[in-house]
Design a protein around this motif. Structure first.
Motif, PDB file in Angstrom:
ATOM      1  N   ALA A  59      40.318 -14.919  88.434  1.00  0.00           N
ATOM      2  CA  ALA A  59      40.144 -13.627  89.533  1.00  0.00           C
ATOM      3  C   ALA A  59      39.183 -12.662  89.068  1.00  0.00           C
ATOM      4  CB  ALA A  59      41.588 -12.797  89.114  1.00  0.00           C
ATOM      5  N   ALA A  60      38.608 -11.896  89.935  1.00  0.00           N
ATOM      6  CA  ALA A  60      37.701 -11.025  89.945  1.00  0.00           C
ATOM      7  C   ALA A  60      38.224  -9.549  90.621  1.00  0.00           C
ATOM      8  CB  ALA A  60      36.410 -11.603  90.687  1.00  0.00           C
ATOM      9  N   HIS A  61      37.516  -8.535  90.191  1.00  0.00           N
ATOM     10  CA  HIS A  61      37.966  -7.350  90.834  1.00  0.00           C
ATOM     11  C   HIS A  61      37.188  -6.081  90.165  1.00  0.00           C
ATOM     12  CE1 HIS A  61      39.881  -4.090  93.081  1.00  0.00           C
ATOM     13  NE2 HIS A  61      40.421  -3.711  91.975  1.00  0.00           N
ATOM     14  N   GLY A  62      36.484  -5.240  90.693  1.00  0.00           N
ATOM     15  CA  GLY A  62      35.852  -4.156  90.369  1.00  0.00           C
ATOM     16  C   GLY A  62      34.757  -4.495  89.530  1.00  0.00           C
ATOM     17  N   ARG A  95      35.474 -10.174  85.852  1.00  0.00           N
ATOM     18  CA  ARG A  95      36.060 -11.447  86.340  1.00  0.00           C
ATOM     19  C   ARG A  95      37.127 -12.076  85.243  1.00  0.00           C
ATOM     20  NH1 ARG A  95      31.212 -15.775  86.135  1.00  0.00           N
ATOM     21  NH2 ARG A  95      30.648 -15.642  84.088  1.00  0.00           N
ATOM     22  N   ASN A  96      37.925 -12.879  85.156  1.00  0.00           N
ATOM     23  CA  ASN A  96      38.627 -13.488  84.100  1.00  0.00           C
ATOM     24  C   ASN A  96      39.162 -14.807  84.559  1.00  0.00           C
ATOM     25  OD1 ASN A  96      39.278 -13.350  81.303  1.00  0.00           O
ATOM     26  ND2 ASN A  96      41.089 -12.428  81.836  1.00  0.00           N
ATOM     27  N   ALA A 113      37.429 -14.579  94.218  1.00  0.00           N
ATOM     28  CA  ALA A 113      38.106 -15.389  92.659  1.00  0.00           C
ATOM     29  C   ALA A 113      36.786 -16.309  92.581  1.00  0.00           C
ATOM     30  CB  ALA A 113      39.321 -16.122  93.049  1.00  0.00           C
ATOM     31  N   PRO A 114      36.476 -16.405  91.063  1.00  0.00           N
ATOM     32  CA  PRO A 114      35.554 -17.423  90.762  1.00  0.00           C
ATOM     33  C   PRO A 114      36.031 -18.925  90.640  1.00  0.00           C
ATOM     34  CG  PRO A 114      36.102 -15.894  89.016  1.00  0.00           C
ATOM     35  CD  PRO A 114      36.803 -15.396  90.195  1.00  0.00           C
ATOM     36  N   LEU A 115      35.554 -19.815  91.140  1.00  0.00           N
ATOM     37  CA  LEU A 115      35.774 -21.003  90.812  1.00  0.00           C
ATOM     38  C   LEU A 115      35.050 -21.868  89.961  1.00  0.00           C
ATOM     39  CD1 LEU A 115      36.009 -22.008  94.717  1.00  0.00           C
ATOM     40  CD2 LEU A 115      37.696 -20.695  93.284  1.00  0.00           C
ATOM     41  N   VAL A 116      35.850 -22.224  88.850  1.00  0.00           N
ATOM     42  CA  VAL A 116      35.442 -22.772  87.685  1.00  0.00           C
ATOM     43  C   VAL A 116      34.765 -24.329  87.930  1.00  0.00           C
ATOM     44  CG1 VAL A 116      35.925 -23.620  85.315  1.00  0.00           C
ATOM     45  CG2 VAL A 116      37.095 -21.730  86.322  1.00  0.00           C
ATOM     46  N   GLU A 117      33.622 -24.579  87.579  1.00  0.00           N
ATOM     47  CA  GLU A 117      32.746 -25.606  87.540  1.00  0.00           C
ATOM     48  C   GLU A 117      33.425 -26.620  86.674  1.00  0.00           C
ATOM     49  OE1 GLU A 117      28.259 -24.176  88.754  1.00  0.00           O
ATOM     50  OE2 GLU A 117      28.589 -25.942  87.181  1.00  0.00           O
ATOM     51  N   GLY A 118      33.248 -28.058  87.019  1.00  0.00           N
ATOM     52  CA  GLY A 118      33.676 -29.032  86.071  1.00  0.00           C
ATOM     53  C   GLY A 118      35.157 -29.287  86.478  1.00  0.00           C
ATOM     54  N   SER A 167      42.187 -12.978  75.016  1.00  0.00           N
ATOM     55  CA  SER A 167      41.972 -12.014  76.243  1.00  0.00           C
ATOM     56  C   SER A 167      40.668 -11.707  76.781  1.00  0.00           C
ATOM     57  CB  SER A 167      42.652 -10.871  75.662  1.00  0.00           C
ATOM     58  OG  SER A 167      42.483  -9.982  76.720  1.00  0.00           O
ATOM     59  N   GLY A 168      40.502 -11.484  77.907  1.00  0.00           N
ATOM     60  CA  GLY A 168      39.454 -11.472  78.693  1.00  0.00           C
ATOM     61  C   GLY A 168      39.288  -9.775  78.788  1.00  0.00           C
ATOM     62  N   ARG A 169      39.853  -9.144  78.141  1.00  0.00           N
ATOM     63  CA  ARG A 169      39.853  -7.655  78.476  1.00  0.00           C
ATOM     64  C   ARG A 169      38.655  -6.937  77.643  1.00  0.00           C
ATOM     65  NH1 ARG A 169      44.394  -5.230  80.188  1.00  0.00           N
ATOM     66  NH2 ARG A 169      45.636  -6.945  79.079  1.00  0.00           N
ATOM     67  N   GLU A 170      38.262  -7.546  76.512  1.00  0.00           N
ATOM     68  CA  GLU A 170      37.013  -7.253  75.746  1.00  0.00           C
ATOM     69  C   GLU A 170      35.775  -8.051  75.824  1.00  0.00           C
ATOM     70  OE1 GLU A 170      37.418  -4.213  74.680  1.00  0.00           O
ATOM     71  OE2 GLU A 170      39.934  -4.176  74.741  1.00  0.00           O
TER      72      GLU A 170
END
Lengths: 203, 203
Positions: B41-44, B47-48, B127-132, B105-108
């Motif tokens: 997902a992505a916002h503001g 992304r994570n 939303a970013p689509l993961v390659e591979g 966690s992707g917060r930091e």
């Protein structure tokens, strides 16, 4: 419990000796890898079983599950009547039975007999547990009628869990015998079986 | 779309040439066999990506999915902010990345960079689509806040779907190259891969 249901359960076989209880905290592991399951239920002297690829764990403790059960199915009537169902995890050896109970309706016939399936009784619910499967989750429906109404989605608490100790032991699946693989439905009666076990190299 | 999100998407790679659109009526088949997925997902401008074994199709047409997303995750914040996410189906080659994004966690930190994952842009969501990965479902969250609140359960409509045409073609998975198998999580970083394809003998 009505006399009719008692009679129906009395007709069920005794629990096979290799079927052992699974700690509820590990119950999610029985379906965590995404197998297609059989959904079974009994109510008012009737019983039924259907197939459901659309199932998943919903919580660890107390364990919960989510499963999609179409509003046209007879199994749904039995679940709405009894408030209970079981998720049974079938194997490759049962592929034809899975496809039969996944396509025919049990309203006019006993699908267990039709598919050559036998059942044994659980401990916490009246749902028949299908013999020859490798795992069983006895479930009580959570009161979320809007989810059933809008999405055919049932959420339930797992109140007892069982596994074939030859395949699932100490809270873990053993390396799988290909003949006893769980089934992972793609579409139209085509399934993937379980392949190799792989593990991350991260600590 | 905010400038920050635009910048983030601009940084994404172009869609790889072997990634082709999947008919929405067949989108459920991308996860019907029970793979563990990456939720992105992505916002503001952030992304994570995280891992989720607890996902399933919820409807055929329009296609819907259900997925459990813990309330403590940063991905959940991004989903609640944007109303969008993608389910990406990773392969055996990505097992370490799946386990990393499933535990850190992707917060930091940027978990994409940390796990060596690249992303490309979808067509209907940010939303970013993961390659591979071998399949991707772009999803818009359905308005069921009580399900998120009570069960960490998100229901969503699939608004675009993509697959690697070398593995999924004409609405069907091809016979799987073991090196490109999807992952089916058991517990603790142990997964089953896909095995043999089996088919019912019933007509």
């Amino acid at each position: 419990m009505s006399e009719q249901v008692s009679a129906s359960l009395a007709a069920a076989s005794a629990r096979p000796v290799h079927v052992v209880p699974v700690d509820l905290g590990k119950a999610y592991r029985l379906i965590n890898h995404g197998p297609t399951v059989l959904v079974s239920a009994a109510h008012g002297g009737r019983r039924n079983v259907m197939a459901a690829a659309w199932n998943m764990p919903l919580d660890f403790s107390p364990p919960k599950v989510a499963v999609v059960i179409d509003r046209k199915t007879f199994t749904r009537e039995l679940i709405e009547g009894s408030g209970e169902f079981a998720l049974c995890v079938p194997t490759r050896a049962q592929i034809d039975a899975v496809c039969l109970v996944g396509s025919a309706s049990g309203r006019e016939q006993d699908k267990f007999a039709e598919a050559g399936l036998w059942a044994f009784a659980g401990s916490k619910t009246g749902a028949p547990l299908v013999e020859g499967c490798v795992a069983w989750l006895e479930c009580r429906v959570l009161d979320e009628p809007e989810m059933a109404q809008r999405y055919d989605l049932f959420l339930a608490e797992v109140v007892a869990a069982w596994a074939d100790e030859r395949l699932f032991d100490g809270g873990r699946w053993r390396e799988i015998d290909p003949a006893c693989s769980t089934l992972h439905h793609v579409a139209g009666g085509v399934f993937f079986t379980q392949g190799e076990v792989v593990q991350t190299s991260r600590a």
